[in-house]
Enzyme design. Structure first.
Site, PDB file in Angstrom:
ATOM      1  N   CYS A 151      18.025  29.302  64.015  1.00  0.00           N
ATOM      2  CA  CYS A 151      17.052  28.584  64.854  1.00  0.00           C
ATOM      3  C   CYS A 151      16.425  27.405  64.134  1.00  0.00           C
ATOM      4  O   CYS A 151      16.078  26.410  64.778  1.00  0.00           O
ATOM      5  CB  CYS A 151      15.993  29.541  65.396  1.00  0.00           C
ATOM      6  N   ASP A 152      16.293  27.449  62.817  1.00  0.00           N
ATOM      7  CA  ASP A 152      15.720  26.323  62.076  1.00  0.00           C
ATOM      8  C   ASP A 152      16.503  25.040  62.329  1.00  0.00           C
ATOM      9  O   ASP A 152      15.942  23.936  62.312  1.00  0.00           O
ATOM     10  CB  ASP A 152      15.737  26.576  60.562  1.00  0.00           C
ATOM     11  N   ALA A 153      17.802  25.194  62.529  1.00  0.00           N
ATOM     12  CA  ALA A 153      18.676  24.032  62.716  1.00  0.00           C
ATOM     13  C   ALA A 153      18.257  23.202  63.916  1.00  0.00           C
ATOM     14  O   ALA A 153      18.562  22.005  63.984  1.00  0.00           O
ATOM     15  CB  ALA A 153      20.121  24.475  62.884  1.00  0.00           C
ATOM     16  N   PHE A 155      15.414  22.164  64.649  1.00  0.00           N
ATOM     17  CA  PHE A 155      14.499  21.104  64.221  1.00  0.00           C
ATOM     18  C   PHE A 155      15.228  20.079  63.372  1.00  0.00           C
ATOM     19  O   PHE A 155      14.898  18.885  63.398  1.00  0.00           O
ATOM     20  CB  PHE A 155      13.333  21.685  63.419  1.00  0.00           C
TER      21      PHE A 155
END
Length: 374
Positions: A151-153, A155
């Site tokens: 999920c960080d990807a 951003f």
């Protein structure tokens, strides 16, 4: 007597909060944090590479704050970063973390129109848009080096491509960002909870209280990335309404999960296991919600208290010298955090949130003055 003491304490709290929430106070707090961070980097050196995702996240906030200043001193600091990087992205060409810095390059290009700022990133983006991206997002075989499997990807990658479209006028980068966003969302988004898993390793994990593992900063990465895509997406884009719906669903859910201290604790569904304030996730979430209010996607009447509490919590996490505390260390899941813990991505989140809150308070003041004049 107890009632009088309570009322005095309540009045004092409201008064202190009102001071924190003035536009000039918000700006001053941001400046102290930004200046502390630059001075610390110059004095102690960079803990991570200047092309790293941690640094890239910091630049997003620094760019936002730079736009509020009457001089270009902060832009010049960011241009120097680009010069030091030779305007290149990281060495893993298709790893979203290594081209998060493309957001900085594209935004600076939009101001200064220097082709060298985006040449390397554009070369990478041109290869991204023609790849098939048909692999499963299961966390194995270093999938993160090729796909947005965590999920960080969301951003790091999508906003970088979206800002490149804004800079060049070529929509193919934004279109690819949208396509891959929805692939990641189909895999990582829990439709019942309206939250994102960090990656497939967390699908079956549980917190101490038996709830699913949803990381505050992870979901902060997502919703902050979402609004940065929306900021570059025309309203007639085929996926615009899908992004807006996802954004509103997440905003409603996250607002309900805010804690009494004004922050979102490291674990969204088991906050008591991580009882400390946490400023990186809080900063990104507050930024995204404030952006939605400023852009008429969320009603101020519903979210004003959420934002005021969040900014009060963020402001009181700043040390006297400008150091931002309570930033959870680099990781992939909820973890403990303390007053002295800091990192550059937390500063980026703080400045993004502060910039949108500053704009909101200025707007409120303008409306109030207009009403008085009438």
């Amino acid at each position: 007597m107890r009632k009088i003491l309570f009322l005095l304490l309540f009045s004092y709290t409201i008064s202190v909060q009102a001071q924190w929430l003035r536009a000039d106070s918000i700006f001053a707090r941001m400046k102290s944090v930004a200046d502390w961070q630059w001075k610390t980097l110059e004095k102690d050196g960079w803990k991570n590479p200047r092309k790293d995702w941690t640094s890239g996240a910091m630049y997003t906030g620094m760019m936002a704050f730079a736009g509020l200043n009457k001089t270009d001193v902060y832009y010049q600091k960011l241009i120097q970063v680009g010069e030091d990087n030779k305007w290149q992205i990281g060495r893993h060409r298709h790893f979203a973390d290594d081209y998060c810095v493309g957001q900085l390059y594209s935004q600076l290009y939009s101001i200064y129109k220097r082709p060298e700022y985006i040449a390397d990133f554009k070369s990478l983006a041109d290869s991204v848009v023609i790849l098939p991206h048909t692999e499963s997002l299961e966390w194995k075989k270093n999938i993160q080096l090729r796909e947005w499997a965590w999920c960080d990807a969301l951003f790091m990658g999508p906003p970088a491509l979206a800002y490149l479209s804004q800079a060049t006028g070529d929509m193919k980068y934004l279109d690819k960002a949208s396509e891959l966003w929805w692939k990641s969302t189909a895999y990582l988004y829990d439709k019942k909870e309206h939250l994102f898993y960090r990656d497939s390793r967390y699908f079956d994990k549980r917190e101490k209280n038996g709830t699913k593992v949803f990381w505050a900063r992870g979901n902060g990465w997502v919703i902050a990335g979402l609004v940065r895509v929306l900021a570059n997406m025309p309203q007639n884009h085929p996926d615009y309404k899908r992004f807006v719906k996802l954004y509103k669903d997440m905003s409603r859910r996250l607002a309900k999960l805010q804690q009494e201290d004004g922050t979102w604790h490291a674990s969204l569904l088991d906050p008591e296991s991580y009882p400390s304030k946490e400023t990186s996730g809080t900063g990104f979430i507050a930024y995204a919600i404030a952006w939605g209010v400023n852009n008429d996607l969320l009603p101020l009447t519903k979210y004003e208290s959420t934002l005021n509490k969040a900014w009060a919590a963020l402001s009181t996490s700043v040390h006297d010298d400008g150091k931002l505390g309570y930033v959870q260390a680099q990781g992939a899941a909820p973890d403990k955090v303390g007053y002295d813990d800091t990192d550059v991505y937390g500063v980026g989140a703080f400045l993004l949130a502060g910039t949108e809150l500053f704009k909101l308070k200025i707007s409120q003041g303008s409306r109030l003055r207009l009403k008085i004049d009438q």
